[in-house]
Design an enzyme around this catalytic site. Structure first.
Site, PDB file in Angstrom:
ATOM      1  N   ARG A  24       0.817  -1.225   0.000  1.00  0.00           N
ATOM      2  CA  ARG A  24       0.000   0.000   0.000  1.00  0.00           C
ATOM      3  C   ARG A  24       0.851   1.276   0.000  1.00  0.00           C
ATOM      4  O   ARG A  24       0.406   2.322   0.481  1.00  0.00           O
ATOM      5  CB  ARG A  24      -0.998   0.010   1.166  1.00  0.00           C
ATOM      6  CG  ARG A  24      -1.808  -1.283   1.321  1.00  0.00           C
ATOM      7  CD  ARG A  24      -2.690  -1.581   0.128  1.00  0.00           C
ATOM      8  NE  ARG A  24      -3.631  -0.541  -0.160  1.00  0.00           N
ATOM      9  CZ  ARG A  24      -4.845  -0.441   0.375  1.00  0.00           C
ATOM     10  NH1 ARG A  24      -5.255  -1.341   1.232  1.00  0.00           N
ATOM     11  NH2 ARG A  24      -5.655   0.533   0.046  1.00  0.00           N
ATOM     12  N   ARG A  28      -1.508   5.814   0.093  1.00  0.00           N
ATOM     13  CA  ARG A  28      -1.963   6.109   1.436  1.00  0.00           C
ATOM     14  C   ARG A  28      -1.253   7.239   2.152  1.00  0.00           C
ATOM     15  O   ARG A  28      -1.872   7.939   2.935  1.00  0.00           O
ATOM     16  CB  ARG A  28      -1.817   4.848   2.294  1.00  0.00           C
ATOM     17  CG  ARG A  28      -2.956   3.902   2.057  1.00  0.00           C
ATOM     18  CD  ARG A  28      -2.901   2.772   3.021  1.00  0.00           C
ATOM     19  NE  ARG A  28      -4.201   2.145   3.170  1.00  0.00           N
ATOM     20  CZ  ARG A  28      -4.399   1.027   3.850  1.00  0.00           C
ATOM     21  NH1 ARG A  28      -3.395   0.438   4.449  1.00  0.00           N
ATOM     22  NH2 ARG A  28      -5.597   0.524   3.937  1.00  0.00           N
ATOM     23  N   ARG A  37      -5.082  12.762  -6.423  1.00  0.00           N
ATOM     24  CA  ARG A  37      -6.407  12.232  -6.097  1.00  0.00           C
ATOM     25  C   ARG A  37      -7.440  13.363  -6.018  1.00  0.00           C
ATOM     26  O   ARG A  37      -8.551  13.236  -6.519  1.00  0.00           O
ATOM     27  CB  ARG A  37      -6.260  11.487  -4.771  1.00  0.00           C
ATOM     28  CG  ARG A  37      -7.456  11.168  -4.006  1.00  0.00           C
ATOM     29  CD  ARG A  37      -8.044   9.832  -4.455  1.00  0.00           C
ATOM     30  NE  ARG A  37      -9.072   9.434  -3.517  1.00  0.00           N
ATOM     31  CZ  ARG A  37     -10.206  10.082  -3.346  1.00  0.00           C
ATOM     32  NH1 ARG A  37     -10.481  11.144  -4.066  1.00  0.00           N
ATOM     33  NH2 ARG A  37     -11.076   9.658  -2.454  1.00  0.00           N
ATOM     34  N   ASP A  74      -7.076  -1.548  -7.550  1.00  0.00           N
ATOM     35  CA  ASP A  74      -7.657  -2.129  -6.339  1.00  0.00           C
ATOM     36  C   ASP A  74      -8.047  -3.565  -6.632  1.00  0.00           C
ATOM     37  O   ASP A  74      -8.298  -3.925  -7.787  1.00  0.00           O
ATOM     38  CB  ASP A  74      -8.877  -1.332  -5.866  1.00  0.00           C
ATOM     39  CG  ASP A  74      -9.195  -1.645  -4.407  1.00  0.00           C
ATOM     40  OD1 ASP A  74      -8.639  -0.976  -3.526  1.00  0.00           O
ATOM     41  OD2 ASP A  74      -9.958  -2.588  -4.152  1.00  0.00           O
ATOM     42  N   TYR A 151     -16.204  -9.817  -0.315  1.00  0.00           N
ATOM     43  CA  TYR A 151     -16.784  -8.523  -0.715  1.00  0.00           C
ATOM     44  C   TYR A 151     -18.046  -8.714  -1.544  1.00  0.00           C
ATOM     45  O   TYR A 151     -19.009  -7.958  -1.421  1.00  0.00           O
ATOM     46  CB  TYR A 151     -15.757  -7.694  -1.506  1.00  0.00           C
ATOM     47  CG  TYR A 151     -14.705  -7.075  -0.615  1.00  0.00           C
ATOM     48  CD1 TYR A 151     -14.979  -5.942   0.134  1.00  0.00           C
ATOM     49  CD2 TYR A 151     -13.433  -7.630  -0.506  1.00  0.00           C
ATOM     50  CE1 TYR A 151     -14.022  -5.366   0.962  1.00  0.00           C
ATOM     51  CE2 TYR A 151     -12.470  -7.078   0.322  1.00  0.00           C
ATOM     52  CZ  TYR A 151     -12.769  -5.946   1.053  1.00  0.00           C
ATOM     53  OH  TYR A 151     -11.828  -5.387   1.886  1.00  0.00           O
TER      54      TYR A 151
HETATM   55  O1  1CP Z   1      -2.016   1.562  -1.981  1.00  0.00           O
HETATM   56  C1  1CP Z   1      -1.329   1.132  -2.926  1.00  0.00           C
HETATM   57  O2  1CP Z   1      -0.126   0.793  -2.875  1.00  0.00           O
HETATM   58  C2  1CP Z   1      -1.997   1.112  -4.260  1.00  0.00           C
HETATM   59  C3  1CP Z   1      -2.677  -0.025  -4.713  1.00  0.00           C
HETATM   60  C4  1CP Z   1      -3.744  -0.690  -3.843  1.00  0.00           C
HETATM   61  C5  1CP Z   1      -3.696  -2.030  -3.428  1.00  0.00           C
HETATM   62  C6  1CP Z   1      -2.549  -2.997  -3.574  1.00  0.00           C
HETATM   63  C7  1CP Z   1      -5.002  -0.162  -3.432  1.00  0.00           C
HETATM   64  C8  1CP Z   1      -5.471   1.226  -3.631  1.00  0.00           C
HETATM   65  N1  1CP Z   1      -5.736  -1.159  -2.887  1.00  0.00           N
HETATM   66  C9  1CP Z   1      -4.957  -2.308  -2.858  1.00  0.00           C
HETATM   67  C10 1CP Z   1      -5.331  -3.633  -2.382  1.00  0.00           C
HETATM   68  C11 1CP Z   1      -6.544  -3.811  -1.558  1.00  0.00           C
HETATM   69  N2  1CP Z   1      -7.739  -3.171  -1.643  1.00  0.00           N
HETATM   70  C12 1CP Z   1      -6.648  -4.827  -0.573  1.00  0.00           C
HETATM   71  C13 1CP Z   1      -5.582  -5.850  -0.270  1.00  0.00           C
HETATM   72  C14 1CP Z   1      -4.466  -5.322   0.515  1.00  0.00           C
HETATM   73  C15 1CP Z   1      -4.736  -5.053   1.983  1.00  0.00           C
HETATM   74  O3  1CP Z   1      -5.162  -5.989   2.679  1.00  0.00           O
HETATM   75  O4  1CP Z   1      -4.467  -3.919   2.412  1.00  0.00           O
HETATM   76  C16 1CP Z   1      -7.925  -4.725  -0.006  1.00  0.00           C
HETATM   77  C17 1CP Z   1      -8.512  -5.579   1.107  1.00  0.00           C
HETATM   78  C18 1CP Z   1      -8.616  -3.678  -0.692  1.00  0.00           C
HETATM   79  C19 1CP Z   1     -10.009  -3.241  -0.495  1.00  0.00           C
HETATM   80  C20 1CP Z   1     -10.087  -1.821  -0.165  1.00  0.00           C
HETATM   81  N3  1CP Z   1      -9.895  -0.804  -1.064  1.00  0.00           N
HETATM   82  C21 1CP Z   1     -10.299  -1.234   1.102  1.00  0.00           C
HETATM   83  C22 1CP Z   1     -10.448  -2.027   2.387  1.00  0.00           C
HETATM   84  C23 1CP Z   1     -11.798  -1.974   2.913  1.00  0.00           C
HETATM   85  C24 1CP Z   1     -12.060  -2.956   4.005  1.00  0.00           C
HETATM   86  O5  1CP Z   1     -12.826  -3.876   3.730  1.00  0.00           O
HETATM   87  O6  1CP Z   1     -11.487  -2.797   5.107  1.00  0.00           O
HETATM   88  C25 1CP Z   1     -10.291   0.155   0.945  1.00  0.00           C
HETATM   89  C26 1CP Z   1     -10.541   1.214   1.978  1.00  0.00           C
HETATM   90  C27 1CP Z   1      -9.992   0.413  -0.428  1.00  0.00           C
HETATM   91  C28 1CP Z   1      -9.800   1.741  -1.060  1.00  0.00           C
HETATM   92  C29 1CP Z   1      -8.469   2.026  -1.606  1.00  0.00           C
HETATM   93  N4  1CP Z   1      -7.719   1.158  -2.397  1.00  0.00           N
HETATM   94  C30 1CP Z   1      -6.541   1.756  -2.749  1.00  0.00           C
HETATM   95  C31 1CP Z   1      -6.559   3.073  -2.167  1.00  0.00           C
HETATM   96  C32 1CP Z   1      -5.495   4.112  -2.353  1.00  0.00           C
HETATM   97  C33 1CP Z   1      -7.763   3.219  -1.457  1.00  0.00           C
HETATM   98  C34 1CP Z   1      -8.229   4.448  -0.686  1.00  0.00           C
HETATM   99  C35 1CP Z   1      -9.215   5.212  -1.483  1.00  0.00           C
HETATM  100  C36 1CP Z   1      -8.934   6.650  -1.653  1.00  0.00           C
HETATM  101  O7  1CP Z   1      -7.814   7.117  -1.916  1.00  0.00           O
HETATM  102  O8  1CP Z   1      -9.937   7.360  -1.558  1.00  0.00           O
END
Ligand code: 1CP
Length: 344
Positions: A24, A28, A37, A74, A151
């Site tokens: 991530r 983030r 963004r 994602d 999901y």
């Molecule tokens: O962050 C990075 O390095 C960029 C790529 C990336 C990756 C590898 C994103 C962007 N998401 C992911 C994987 C991801 N997405 C996972 C697996 C990794 C982990 O366990 O952390 C999971 C479970 C998700 C699902 C997801 N997407 C959630 C989790 C929700 C929950 O159920 O708890 C959330 C909040 C997101 C949104 C998201 N995905 C990525 C970003 C930058 C964001 C935030 C959105 C934003 O910027 O508004």
């Protein structure tokens, strides 16, 4: 490739020091990410605009000097491509207006066509590779079928995952139908990522730890195994968060790297996994809230526990959003300064 430490470590070749990147890392913690963004409507628009997605993919390489980039996307693009669109609710996370509850719902879903439905990811990969120009490898990724399944059934994140887990006890055959369809989609998707230029792929089984071992063996491992057996184009990492009970089984999967979370001891994991795989991880993400001195101490202890070879330095899960970039830098620099000989 100018810096191929990640690929050499993944293949088990000799390295001068372990490569380092952070799960991530792209979306983030960097103010530069927020700027991109905020210039777009929302997260989904960013994911679907290849030029901008490539830009934020490269940011951690330019700004933090990590040894790998991970494509900005994602795991939820797969359900969408199969026919279940998602929304990303600010500060709350993903939401699926439609969910899967029965066999008819599953029959209505399609196997995703990687180029037609997910061409924007492939284009982002091609553009990222161009911009990287061989500086570091690019990691592609997908969710493990089980994590994607949660999901699609729950309609979002969950504390208990009781809807998805209820289905496993009440209608296991329906679960397998959906898991197989997700698996078929994911294989095509990851093969297309490799073709577009991803140098290594990672499978995120983020919710593995909610299952009892027998359910993990029935509903998750066989599908990860199918994916890994189908992809021989690039090295593969399997990260099953919380699946400490499945490390021996994970060692049987045809992948090069196994990701560890911070609850798993490096030495014990090496014993369970054997010598033929690279381990990735596993600093506690909260260690980055400590002082620089404490980060250096924790990071060195981790490096020493893994022993310097067949190790990719990382956190035990994604970096937390309120982590200061300078603390991340401290972690990265500590890995880079570390010498294999330091322990002697
Ligand atoms: O962050 C990075 O390095 C960029 C790529 C990336 C990756 C590898 C994103 C962007 N998401 C992911 C994987 C991801 N997405 C996972 C697996 C990794 C982990 O366990 O952390 C999971 C479970 C998700 C699902 C997801 N997407 C959630 C989790 C929700 C929950 O159920 O708890 C959330 C909040 C997101 C949104 C998201 N995905 C990525 C970003 C930058 C964001 C935030 C959105 C934003 O910027 O508004």
């Amino acid at each position: 490739m100018k810096n191929d430490l990640l690929l050499r470590a993944a293949r088990g070749e000799q390295v001068e020091r372990p490569p380092v990147w952070l799960m991530r890392q792209a979306g983030r913690i960097l103010p530069e990410y927020r700027a991109v963004r905020d210039s777009l409507k929302d997260f989904i628009e960013l994911v679907k605009t290849p030029q901008r997605a490539a830009e934020v993919t490269i940011q951690p390489v330019d700004i933090l000097d990590v040894d790998a980039a991970i494509i900005f996307s994602d795991i939820l693009v797969i359900p969408e491509a199969m026919g279940l669109p998602y929304e990303m609710v600010e500060k709350r996370g993903p939401f699926f207006p439609k969910t899967v509850g029965n066999e008819a719902d599953i029959r209505r879903l399609k196997v995703a066509d990687a180029e037609a439905d997910l061409g924007y990811v492939m284009e982002a990969i091609r553009l990222s590779k161009q911009a990287l120009a061989g500086r570091v490898p690019l990691i592609g990724f997908a969710g493990a079928p089980f994590t994607i399944f949660t999901y699609m059934v729950e309609g979002g994140g969950s504390k208990t995952f009781s809807k998805a887990r209820k289905m496993m006890y009440q209608s296991p055959e329906i679960c397998h139908l959906l898991l197989q369809k997700i698996t078929d989609s994911t294989i095509l998707y990851l093969k297309a990522q490799a073709k577009a230029g991803a140098d290594l792929i990672q499978i995120f089984d983020s919710w593995a730890g909610i299952l009892p071992p027998a359910h993990y063996s029935e509903f998750s491992l066989p599908y990860i195994a199918q994916i890994c057996a189908s992809i021989s184009e690039v090295p593969k990492t399997v990260f099953a968060k919380g699946a400490f009970f499945a490390r021996k089984e994970l060692a049987q999967i045809k992948c090069e790297v196994i990701g560890l979370d911070w609850n798993m001891s490096p030495q014990e994991s090496r014993g369970l996994v054997g010598e033929n795989k690279t381990l990735q991880g596993n600093l506690d993400p909260c260690a980055l809230y400590g002082s620089d001195a404490s980060i250096r101490k924790e990071t060195r202890a981790m490096l020493q526990a893994f022993g310097g070879q067949r190790h990719i330095a990382n956190l035990g899960h994604g970096v937390y959003p309120d982590t200061e970039p300078d603390k991340v830098r401290c972690f990265i620099e500590t890995v880079k300064e570390w010498k294999n000989s330091e322990e002697f």
